[in-house]
Scaffold this motif. Structure first.
Motif, PDB file in Angstrom:
ATOM      1  N   THR A 176      33.894  37.394  44.433  1.00 18.99           N
ATOM      2  CA  THR A 176      32.454  37.684  44.401  1.00 18.99           C
ATOM      3  C   THR A 176      31.858  37.880  45.802  1.00 18.99           C
ATOM      4  O   THR A 176      30.807  38.501  45.942  1.00 18.99           O
ATOM      5  N   GLU A 177      32.553  37.381  46.848  1.00 18.28           N
ATOM      6  CA  GLU A 177      32.062  37.545  48.223  1.00 18.28           C
ATOM      7  C   GLU A 177      31.947  39.014  48.622  1.00 18.28           C
ATOM      8  O   GLU A 177      31.337  39.340  49.631  1.00 18.28           O
ATOM      9  N   ILE A 178      32.522  39.912  47.837  1.00 23.47           N
ATOM     10  CA  ILE A 178      32.482  41.337  48.172  1.00 23.47           C
ATOM     11  C   ILE A 178      31.043  41.858  48.216  1.00 23.47           C
ATOM     12  O   ILE A 178      30.753  42.849  48.890  1.00 23.47           O
ATOM     13  N   GLY A 179      30.126  41.151  47.540  1.00 20.73           N
ATOM     14  CA  GLY A 179      28.715  41.543  47.543  1.00 20.73           C
ATOM     15  C   GLY A 179      28.092  41.576  48.929  1.00 20.73           C
ATOM     16  O   GLY A 179      27.081  42.244  49.147  1.00 20.73           O
ATOM     17  N   LYS A 180      28.706  40.852  49.882  1.00 19.25           N
ATOM     18  CA  LYS A 180      28.144  40.791  51.244  1.00 19.25           C
ATOM     19  C   LYS A 180      28.839  41.766  52.189  1.00 19.25           C
ATOM     20  O   LYS A 180      28.604  41.754  53.398  1.00 19.25           O
ATOM     21  N   HIS A 181      29.714  42.609  51.666  1.00 21.05           N
ATOM     22  CA  HIS A 181      30.503  43.499  52.524  1.00 21.05           C
ATOM     23  C   HIS A 181      29.613  44.539  53.219  1.00 21.05           C
ATOM     24  O   HIS A 181      28.798  45.197  52.573  1.00 21.05           O
ATOM     25  N   VAL A 182      29.794  44.667  54.520  1.00 25.44           N
ATOM     26  CA  VAL A 182      28.940  45.561  55.320  1.00 25.44           C
ATOM     27  C   VAL A 182      29.033  47.027  54.878  1.00 25.44           C
ATOM     28  O   VAL A 182      28.066  47.781  55.025  1.00 25.44           O
ATOM     29  N   LEU A 183      30.151  47.451  54.314  1.00 23.99           N
ATOM     30  CA  LEU A 183      30.303  48.857  53.919  1.00 23.99           C
ATOM     31  C   LEU A 183      29.999  49.107  52.438  1.00 23.99           C
ATOM     32  O   LEU A 183      30.083  50.249  51.974  1.00 23.99           O
ATOM     33  N   LEU A 184      29.630  48.053  51.706  1.00 22.83           N
ATOM     34  CA  LEU A 184      29.391  48.208  50.268  1.00 22.83           C
ATOM     35  C   LEU A 184      28.365  49.300  49.925  1.00 22.83           C
ATOM     36  O   LEU A 184      28.562  50.050  48.965  1.00 22.83           O
ATOM     37  N   PRO A 185      27.270  49.448  50.723  1.00 27.19           N
ATOM     38  CA  PRO A 185      26.296  50.487  50.388  1.00 27.19           C
ATOM     39  C   PRO A 185      26.900  51.903  50.322  1.00 27.19           C
ATOM     40  O   PRO A 185      26.407  52.755  49.589  1.00 27.19           O
ATOM     41  N   TRP A 186      27.967  52.151  51.071  1.00 28.36           N
ATOM     42  CA  TRP A 186      28.590  53.488  51.097  1.00 28.36           C
ATOM     43  C   TRP A 186      29.733  53.616  50.082  1.00 28.36           C
ATOM     44  O   TRP A 186      30.279  54.698  49.914  1.00 28.36           O
ATOM     45  N   ALA A 187      30.112  52.497  49.488  1.00 30.70           N
ATOM     46  CA  ALA A 187      31.340  52.467  48.675  1.00 30.70           C
ATOM     47  C   ALA A 187      31.072  52.925  47.243  1.00 30.70           C
ATOM     48  O   ALA A 187      31.080  52.135  46.304  1.00 30.70           O
ATOM     49  N   SER A 188      30.871  54.215  47.086  1.00 28.80           N
ATOM     50  CA  SER A 188      30.489  54.762  45.773  1.00 28.80           C
ATOM     51  C   SER A 188      31.689  55.256  44.962  1.00 28.80           C
ATOM     52  O   SER A 188      31.530  55.771  43.873  1.00 28.80           O
ATOM     53  N   GLN A 189      32.910  55.110  45.532  1.00 32.93           N
ATOM     54  CA  GLN A 189      34.087  55.666  44.831  1.00 32.93           C
ATOM     55  C   GLN A 189      35.196  54.638  44.654  1.00 32.93           C
ATOM     56  O   GLN A 189      36.381  54.950  44.813  1.00 32.93           O
ATOM     57  N   ILE A 190      34.797  53.415  44.352  1.00 29.95           N
ATOM     58  CA  ILE A 190      35.785  52.335  44.305  1.00 29.95           C
ATOM     59  C   ILE A 190      36.846  52.578  43.233  1.00 29.95           C
ATOM     60  O   ILE A 190      38.041  52.374  43.469  1.00 29.95           O
ATOM     61  N   LYS A 191      36.432  53.068  42.070  1.00 37.13           N
ATOM     62  CA  LYS A 191      37.389  53.293  40.983  1.00 37.13           C
ATOM     63  C   LYS A 191      38.452  54.330  41.412  1.00 37.13           C
ATOM     64  O   LYS A 191      39.654  54.077  41.308  1.00 37.13           O
ATOM     65  N   GLU A 192      37.988  55.476  41.913  1.00 38.52           N
ATOM     66  CA  GLU A 192      38.889  56.573  42.299  1.00 38.52           C
ATOM     67  C   GLU A 192      39.787  56.141  43.452  1.00 38.52           C
ATOM     68  O   GLU A 192      41.010  56.350  43.435  1.00 38.52           O
ATOM     69  N   THR A 193      39.179  55.535  44.485  1.00 37.55           N
ATOM     70  CA  THR A 193      39.951  55.119  45.649  1.00 37.55           C
ATOM     71  C   THR A 193      40.934  54.021  45.274  1.00 37.55           C
ATOM     72  O   THR A 193      42.047  53.975  45.788  1.00 37.55           O
ATOM     73  N   GLY A 194      40.502  53.152  44.354  1.00 40.80           N
ATOM     74  CA  GLY A 194      41.371  52.070  43.903  1.00 40.80           C
ATOM     75  C   GLY A 194      42.632  52.610  43.240  1.00 40.80           C
ATOM     76  O   GLY A 194      43.733  52.080  43.443  1.00 40.80           O
ATOM     77  N   ALA A 195      42.482  53.662  42.454  1.00 43.38           N
ATOM     78  CA  ALA A 195      43.644  54.255  41.781  1.00 43.38           C
ATOM     79  C   ALA A 195      44.648  54.784  42.813  1.00 43.38           C
ATOM     80  O   ALA A 195      45.861  54.589  42.677  1.00 43.38           O
ATOM     81  N   LEU A 196      44.128  55.419  43.864  1.00 46.73           N
ATOM     82  CA  LEU A 196      45.011  55.917  44.934  1.00 46.73           C
ATOM     83  C   LEU A 196      45.641  54.762  45.701  1.00 46.73           C
ATOM     84  O   LEU A 196      46.828  54.792  46.045  1.00 46.73           O
ATOM     85  N   GLN A 249      36.193  45.908  39.324  1.00 49.12           N
ATOM     86  CA  GLN A 249      34.967  45.888  38.524  1.00 49.12           C
ATOM     87  C   GLN A 249      33.884  45.072  39.218  1.00 49.12           C
ATOM     88  O   GLN A 249      32.718  45.475  39.245  1.00 49.12           O
ATOM     89  N   GLU A 250      34.288  43.940  39.813  1.00 49.51           N
ATOM     90  CA  GLU A 250      33.332  43.106  40.549  1.00 49.51           C
ATOM     91  C   GLU A 250      32.685  43.910  41.687  1.00 49.51           C
ATOM     92  O   GLU A 250      31.470  43.871  41.893  1.00 49.51           O
ATOM     93  N   ALA A 251      33.492  44.675  42.429  1.00 51.07           N
ATOM     94  CA  ALA A 251      32.977  45.457  43.557  1.00 51.07           C
ATOM     95  C   ALA A 251      32.097  46.613  43.068  1.00 51.07           C
ATOM     96  O   ALA A 251      31.054  46.907  43.663  1.00 51.07           O
ATOM     97  N   ILE A 252      32.501  47.234  41.971  1.00 47.12           N
ATOM     98  CA  ILE A 252      31.700  48.331  41.405  1.00 47.12           C
ATOM     99  C   ILE A 252      30.327  47.799  40.968  1.00 47.12           C
ATOM    100  O   ILE A 252      29.292  48.403  41.252  1.00 47.12           O
ATOM    101  N   ASP A 253      30.324  46.647  40.308  1.00 45.64           N
ATOM    102  CA  ASP A 253      29.056  46.037  39.868  1.00 45.64           C
ATOM    103  C   ASP A 253      28.193  45.650  41.077  1.00 45.64           C
ATOM    104  O   ASP A 253      26.973  45.845  41.058  1.00 45.64           O
ATOM    105  N   ALA A 254      28.827  45.097  42.117  1.00 44.83           N
ATOM    106  CA  ALA A 254      28.082  44.688  43.312  1.00 44.83           C
ATOM    107  C   ALA A 254      27.467  45.912  43.990  1.00 44.83           C
ATOM    108  O   ALA A 254      26.320  45.871  44.456  1.00 44.83           O
ATOM    109  N   HIS A 255      28.197  47.010  44.031  1.00 45.52           N
ATOM    110  CA  HIS A 255      27.673  48.255  44.609  1.00 45.52           C
ATOM    111  C   HIS A 255      26.479  48.752  43.782  1.00 45.52           C
ATOM    112  O   HIS A 255      25.451  49.149  44.338  1.00 45.52           O
ATOM    113  N   ALA A 256      26.627  48.706  42.455  1.00 40.99           N
ATOM    114  CA  ALA A 256      25.556  49.189  41.558  1.00 40.99           C
ATOM    115  C   ALA A 256      24.274  48.371  41.741  1.00 40.99           C
ATOM    116  O   ALA A 256      23.175  48.910  41.636  1.00 40.99           O
ATOM    117  N   ARG A 257      24.425  47.093  42.036  1.00 39.93           N
ATOM    118  CA  ARG A 257      23.243  46.248  42.232  1.00 39.93           C
ATOM    119  C   ARG A 257      22.484  46.620  43.512  1.00 39.93           C
ATOM    120  O   ARG A 257      21.315  46.336  43.650  1.00 39.93           O
TER     121      ARG A 257
END
Ligand SMILES: Nc1ncnc2c1ncn2[C@@H]1O[C@H](COP(=O)(O)OP(=O)(O)OP(=O)(O)O)[C@@H](O)[C@H]1O
Ligand SMILES: [Mg+2]
Length: 259
Positions: A176-196, A249-257
């Motif tokens: 859950t600490e991923i919510g404080k990640h400095v680059l989270l605002p730009w991280a709009s492709q976690i699902k796609e990048t995660g697959a790679l 999923q946690e990171a995707i949700d944190a980005h969406a928030r």
């Protein structure tokens, strides 16, 4: 394979670093930032620095070259600062060093540094995978160098290795600490990048990386536990990779928030 170099001159302490890292010259004429085995954080910080750093590199992120640095007892014998002298004495043997990036600056939103969605998403995925809490706006541990982003300071990653008993269950944690990640605002492709990202990592890659960790960092008492510990790390990462959907999923949700 990581190179091994020998320290030739202690140049300068980096006072802002909590573990008193320093710029040190080596026998290959290179300048390095050294993380000392004898620092208060202990040798597991060096394990984390090496293992997380090389996983990041395997994912295609920029991490300064990592080398093992041999320090002998002559280095720092004439160092006037007692704290530094003690640190060098406690660090005789193998330490971890990163290629020093001269003129680099810390990633800073206020200075209008930005990063593309793919790179940001990959960095977020990587830090969730390695459970790195040290990538906050206050302490980004990201350097800009020739306008490119470099990841440093992975000593606080892999925090699960401070408690072997609870390690197996932590492989599946959402982080859950991923919510404080400095680059989270730009991280709009976690699902796609995660697959790679998942395609680039494997049990054999983890084993190759762990094989490069010196025994004495894993097993300072030389009790013969190093091989078993390597296997435990490899199992942990392999399990965490299979359960990547949970932290993604946690990171995707944190980005969406955020947006
Ligand atoms: N490869 C490098 N090239 C240039 N400067 C570096 C490099 N590595 C680290 N630095 C500088 O040294 C500082 C301390 O390094 P680092 O963050 O790795 O140490 P630390 O002791 O773990 O720090 P802290 O716990 O305070 O975050 C960094 O904030 C950065 O300014
Ligand atoms: Mg730092």
């Amino acid at each position: 394979m990581l190179r091994t170099v020998t320290a030739t001159r202690y140049v300068l302490p980096l006072r802002e670093g909590g573990s008193l890292p320093a710029i040190v010259e080596a026998d290959d004429l290179g300048s390095y930032v050294v993380k000392f085995r004898g620092a208060g954080q202990g040798p597991l910080a060096l394990v984390a620095e090496l293992v997380a750093g090389e996983i990041g590199r395997a994912l295609g992120l920029r991490v300064p070259e990592l080398v093992l640095m041999d320090i002998d007892s002559a280095l720092g014998r004439n160092e006037p600062d007692a704290e530094i002298r003690h640190l060098l004495k406690a660090s005789v043997g193998l330490n971890l060093a990163l290629d020093y990036l001269p003129g680099s600056t810390m990633f800073d939103i206020a200075a209008r540094d930005t990063v593309g969605p793919e790179e940001a998403s990959l960095a977020v995925w990587f830090d969730a995978f390695t459970q790195n809490v040290d990538r906050t706006p206050r302490n980004a541990n990201l350097l800009m160098w020739h306008r490119k982003l470099y990841l440093i300071d992975h000593g606080a990653a892999l925090y699960f290795h401070h408690n072997w008993e609870t390690m197996p269950e932590k492989a599946e944690s959402p982080f859950t600490e991923i919510g404080k990640h400095v680059l989270l605002p730009w991280a709009s492709q976690i699902k796609e990048t995660g697959a790679l990202a998942q395609q680039k990592l494997s049990r054999s890659l983890f084993a190759e990386i762990l094989a490069q960790v010196p025994d004495e960092w894993l097993d300072p008492d030389a009790g013969g536990a190093a091989a078993k510990k390597r296997e435990t790390y490899v199992n942990f990462f392999t399990n965490r990779l299979s359960a990547a959907g949970i932290f993604e999923q946690e990171a995707i949700d944190a980005h969406a928030r955020l947006v």
